[in-house]
Scaffold this active site. Structure first.
Site, PDB file in Angstrom:
ATOM      1  N   ALA A 184      -0.222   8.332 -46.481  1.00 17.36           N
ATOM      2  CA  ALA A 184      -0.772   7.687 -47.678  1.00 17.36           C
ATOM      3  C   ALA A 184       0.403   7.197 -48.513  1.00 17.36           C
ATOM      4  O   ALA A 184       1.531   7.688 -48.368  1.00 17.36           O
ATOM      5  CB  ALA A 184      -1.609   8.696 -48.452  1.00 17.36           C
ATOM      6  N   GLY A 225      -1.194  10.891 -43.619  1.00 14.68           N
ATOM      7  CA  GLY A 225      -2.387  10.082 -43.391  1.00 14.68           C
ATOM      8  C   GLY A 225      -2.283   9.231 -42.135  1.00 14.68           C
ATOM      9  O   GLY A 225      -3.303   8.872 -41.547  1.00 14.68           O
ATOM     10  N   GLU A 272      -3.302  11.474 -39.441  1.00 19.88           N
ATOM     11  CA  GLU A 272      -4.744  11.693 -39.633  1.00 19.88           C
ATOM     12  C   GLU A 272      -5.548  10.469 -39.197  1.00 19.88           C
ATOM     13  O   GLU A 272      -6.609  10.596 -38.587  1.00 19.88           O
ATOM     14  CB  GLU A 272      -5.019  12.044 -41.107  1.00 19.88           C
ATOM     15  CG  GLU A 272      -4.455  13.415 -41.458  1.00 19.88           C
ATOM     16  CD  GLU A 272      -4.403  13.691 -42.963  1.00 19.88           C
ATOM     17  OE1 GLU A 272      -3.982  12.788 -43.710  1.00 19.88           O
ATOM     18  OE2 GLU A 272      -4.787  14.789 -43.372  1.00 19.88           O
ATOM     19  N   GLU A 329       3.121  16.633 -45.651  1.00 16.55           N
ATOM     20  CA  GLU A 329       2.704  16.653 -47.062  1.00 16.55           C
ATOM     21  C   GLU A 329       3.296  17.836 -47.813  1.00 16.55           C
ATOM     22  O   GLU A 329       3.610  17.751 -48.993  1.00 16.55           O
ATOM     23  CB  GLU A 329       1.174  16.687 -47.167  1.00 16.55           C
ATOM     24  CG  GLU A 329       0.469  15.405 -46.748  1.00 16.55           C
ATOM     25  CD  GLU A 329       0.097  15.357 -45.270  1.00 16.55           C
ATOM     26  OE1 GLU A 329       0.689  16.123 -44.468  1.00 16.55           O
ATOM     27  OE2 GLU A 329      -0.784  14.558 -44.919  1.00 16.55           O
TER      28      GLU A 329
HETATM   29  N1  CAA Z   1       4.486   6.012 -49.060  1.00 17.93           N
HETATM   30  C1  CAA Z   1       5.129   5.032 -49.722  1.00 17.93           C
HETATM   31  N2  CAA Z   1       6.263   4.467 -49.248  1.00 17.93           N
HETATM   32  C2  CAA Z   1       6.760   4.918 -48.083  1.00 17.93           C
HETATM   33  C3  CAA Z   1       6.138   5.961 -47.364  1.00 17.93           C
HETATM   34  C4  CAA Z   1       4.934   6.501 -47.893  1.00 17.93           C
HETATM   35  N3  CAA Z   1       4.225   7.462 -47.250  1.00 17.93           N
HETATM   36  N4  CAA Z   1       6.869   6.211 -46.248  1.00 17.93           N
HETATM   37  C5  CAA Z   1       7.907   5.362 -46.279  1.00 17.93           C
HETATM   38  N5  CAA Z   1       7.850   4.580 -47.379  1.00 17.93           N
HETATM   39  C6  CAA Z   1       8.785   3.529 -47.813  1.00 17.93           C
HETATM   40  C7  CAA Z   1      10.069   4.117 -48.371  1.00 17.93           C
HETATM   41  O1  CAA Z   1       9.888   4.509 -49.713  1.00 17.93           O
HETATM   42  C8  CAA Z   1      11.010   2.970 -48.183  1.00 17.93           C
HETATM   43  O2  CAA Z   1      10.776   2.014 -49.191  1.00 17.93           O
HETATM   44  P1  CAA Z   1      12.011   1.387 -50.029  1.00 17.93           P
HETATM   45  O3  CAA Z   1      12.796   0.627 -48.972  1.00 17.93           O
HETATM   46  O4  CAA Z   1      11.334   0.504 -51.016  1.00 17.93           O
HETATM   47  O5  CAA Z   1      12.771   2.508 -50.595  1.00 17.93           O
HETATM   48  C9  CAA Z   1      10.555   2.354 -46.865  1.00 17.93           C
HETATM   49  O6  CAA Z   1       9.203   2.790 -46.673  1.00 17.93           O
HETATM   50  C10 CAA Z   1      11.380   2.818 -45.672  1.00 17.93           C
HETATM   51  O7  CAA Z   1      11.355   4.231 -45.649  1.00 17.93           O
HETATM   52  P2  CAA Z   1      12.699   5.125 -45.565  1.00 17.93           P
HETATM   53  O8  CAA Z   1      13.839   4.419 -46.203  1.00 17.93           O
HETATM   54  O9  CAA Z   1      12.363   6.490 -46.079  1.00 17.93           O
HETATM   55  O10 CAA Z   1      12.912   5.135 -43.967  1.00 17.93           O
HETATM   56  P3  CAA Z   1      13.589   6.275 -43.086  1.00 17.93           P
HETATM   57  O11 CAA Z   1      13.697   5.685 -41.719  1.00 17.93           O
HETATM   58  O12 CAA Z   1      14.792   6.818 -43.729  1.00 17.93           O
HETATM   59  O13 CAA Z   1      12.487   7.459 -43.052  1.00 17.93           O
HETATM   60  C11 CAA Z   1      10.269   8.399 -42.852  1.00 17.93           C
HETATM   61  C12 CAA Z   1      11.234   7.240 -42.471  1.00 17.93           C
HETATM   62  C13 CAA Z   1      10.707   9.704 -42.189  1.00 17.93           C
HETATM   63  C14 CAA Z   1       8.895   7.991 -42.339  1.00 17.93           C
HETATM   64  C15 CAA Z   1      10.254   8.579 -44.399  1.00 17.93           C
HETATM   65  O14 CAA Z   1      10.012   7.327 -44.985  1.00 17.93           O
HETATM   66  C16 CAA Z   1       9.226   9.527 -44.895  1.00 17.93           C
HETATM   67  O15 CAA Z   1       9.444  10.733 -44.852  1.00 17.93           O
HETATM   68  N6  CAA Z   1       8.094   9.013 -45.417  1.00 17.93           N
HETATM   69  C17 CAA Z   1       7.072   9.831 -46.043  1.00 17.93           C
HETATM   70  C18 CAA Z   1       6.295  10.670 -45.052  1.00 17.93           C
HETATM   71  C19 CAA Z   1       5.267  11.517 -45.776  1.00 17.93           C
HETATM   72  O16 CAA Z   1       5.592  12.406 -46.527  1.00 17.93           O
HETATM   73  N7  CAA Z   1       3.968  11.227 -45.535  1.00 17.93           N
HETATM   74  C20 CAA Z   1       2.860  11.943 -46.147  1.00 17.93           C
HETATM   75  C21 CAA Z   1       2.298  11.149 -47.293  1.00 17.93           C
HETATM   76  S1  CAA Z   1       1.038  12.017 -48.195  1.00 17.93           S
HETATM   77  C22 CAA Z   1      -0.377  11.840 -47.269  1.00 17.93           C
HETATM   78  O17 CAA Z   1      -0.386  11.167 -46.250  1.00 17.93           O
HETATM   79  C23 CAA Z   1      -1.619  12.558 -47.772  1.00 17.93           C
HETATM   80  C24 CAA Z   1      -2.819  12.507 -46.872  1.00 17.93           C
HETATM   81  O18 CAA Z   1      -3.140  13.489 -46.238  1.00 17.93           O
HETATM   82  C25 CAA Z   1      -3.648  11.328 -46.783  1.00 17.93           C
END
Ligand code: CAA
Length: 259
Positions: free
Chosen positions: A67, A110, A113, A133
């Site tokens: 998400a 998500g 999921e 998460e």
């Molecule tokens: N939401 C918003 N933006 C996101 C995102 C997310 N879930 N995942 C990645 N992005 C964005 C980053 O903020 C970044 O944007 P900017 O360039 O503007 O800074 C861009 O995508 C590229 O990401 P990274 O620079 O972080 O890329 P990376 O290769 O270093 O890492 C990754 C990749 C491991 C996927 C890392 O981005 C990450 O950990 N993302 C979040 C994963 C996460 O925690 N997901 C759970 C979300 S909560 C949820 O999903 C609740 C539910 O149950 C529905």
């Protein structure tokens, strides 16, 4: 309908439609706009008689990284309740046609999921499935504690949900989370091949069979068996059942029309 956060190709291959999540700059993070478009696209394709199976994919780097954290970060519980973003997900899971997820790169939160909401998952060797998460101070909200646990068992699910550990495509296959893991160059082709195979079957039988398998998740066995039996009988009201059995007897390939 024009979409901004997804791309839809109605007839990607014969009877197969393709939906691509398309927020590459945000690792396909599932913001509310994207999820609404996805819900609308799935609804349209479900209504389209020419489409029998749907393939849902992201890009090579990310199926979806969860998400949209930036969209949720400042929300309060009541904001979340009012927006009720998972109501969209409830609609997605009502899709009657089979959906095959083609996953490469990150399928997190998500994203994981969403892939589990699909009916089958084909992944690339570079796929990473996870429910991270907990690392951002929350927990899964769209099936990550339920569908994941049913698919991979308590031990693995607990580890993924409590530590945020990712698993590879290979581990996911071994755990029973996905159907197939293949080299990154061919993951989409493989998913489409699988979709084409399902698309050759009777769409009536496929719909009833999908419904019956999903029923196994939330009914006691006896109720599920009764449900299955009625759906089995229901197939005998279709032309496709007549065609399928006739073709078997005549030793030819059936031509299922979906009637
Ligand atoms: N939401 C918003 N933006 C996101 C995102 C997310 N879930 N995942 C990645 N992005 C964005 C980053 O903020 C970044 O944007 P900017 O360039 O503007 O800074 C861009 O995508 C590229 O990401 P990274 O620079 O972080 O890329 P990376 O290769 O270093 O890492 C990754 C990749 C491991 C996927 C890392 O981005 C990450 O950990 N993302 C979040 C994963 C996460 O925690 N997901 C759970 C979300 S909560 C949820 O999903 C609740 C539910 O149950 C529905």
């Amino acid at each position: 309908m024009a979409f901004e956060n997804i791309k839809v190709t109605n007839q990607y291959k014969d009877k197969v439609a393709l939906i691509e999540l398309n927020r590459p700059g945000a690792m396909n993070a599932l913001n509310r706009e994207l999820m609404t478009e996805l819900k609308d696209a799935l609804h349209q394709l479900d209504e389209d008689e020419n489409v029998r199976v749907i393939v849902l994919t992201g890009n090579e780097k990310a199926f979806a990284a969860g998400a949209d954290i930036k969209q949720m970060a400042d929300s309060g519980a009541i904001d979340m309740l009012k927006v009720d973003q998972f109501a969209t997900w409830d609609q997605i899971k009502k899709t009657k046609k089979p959906i095959i997820a083609a996953v490469s790169g990150f399928a997190l939160g998500g994203g994981c999921e969403l892939s589990m909401t699909c009916d089958m998952i084909v992944a690339s060797e570079t796929a990473r499935f996870g429910q991270p998460e907990i690392t951002i101070g929350t927990m899964p909200g769209a099936g990550g504690t339920q569908r994941l646990t049913r698919a991979v068992g308590k031990a693995r699910a607990m580890e993924m949900v409590l530590t945020g550990k990712f698993i590879s495509g290979e581990e996911a296959q071994e755990a029973g989370l996905i159907n197939k893991v293949v080299p990154v160059e061919v993951y989409l082709d493989e998913a489409v091949k699988c979709a084409e195979k399902v698309a050759e079957m009777s769409p009536v039988a496929a719909r009833l069979a999908k419904e019956s398998v999903l029923k196994a998740f939330d009914t006691p066995l006896e109720e599920g068996l009764q449900f299955e039996r009625k759906n089995f009988y229901m197939t005998f009201a279709s032309e496709d059942q007549k065609e399928g059995m006739k073709a078997f007897i005549e030793k030819r390939k059936p031509d299922f029309k979906g009637d």
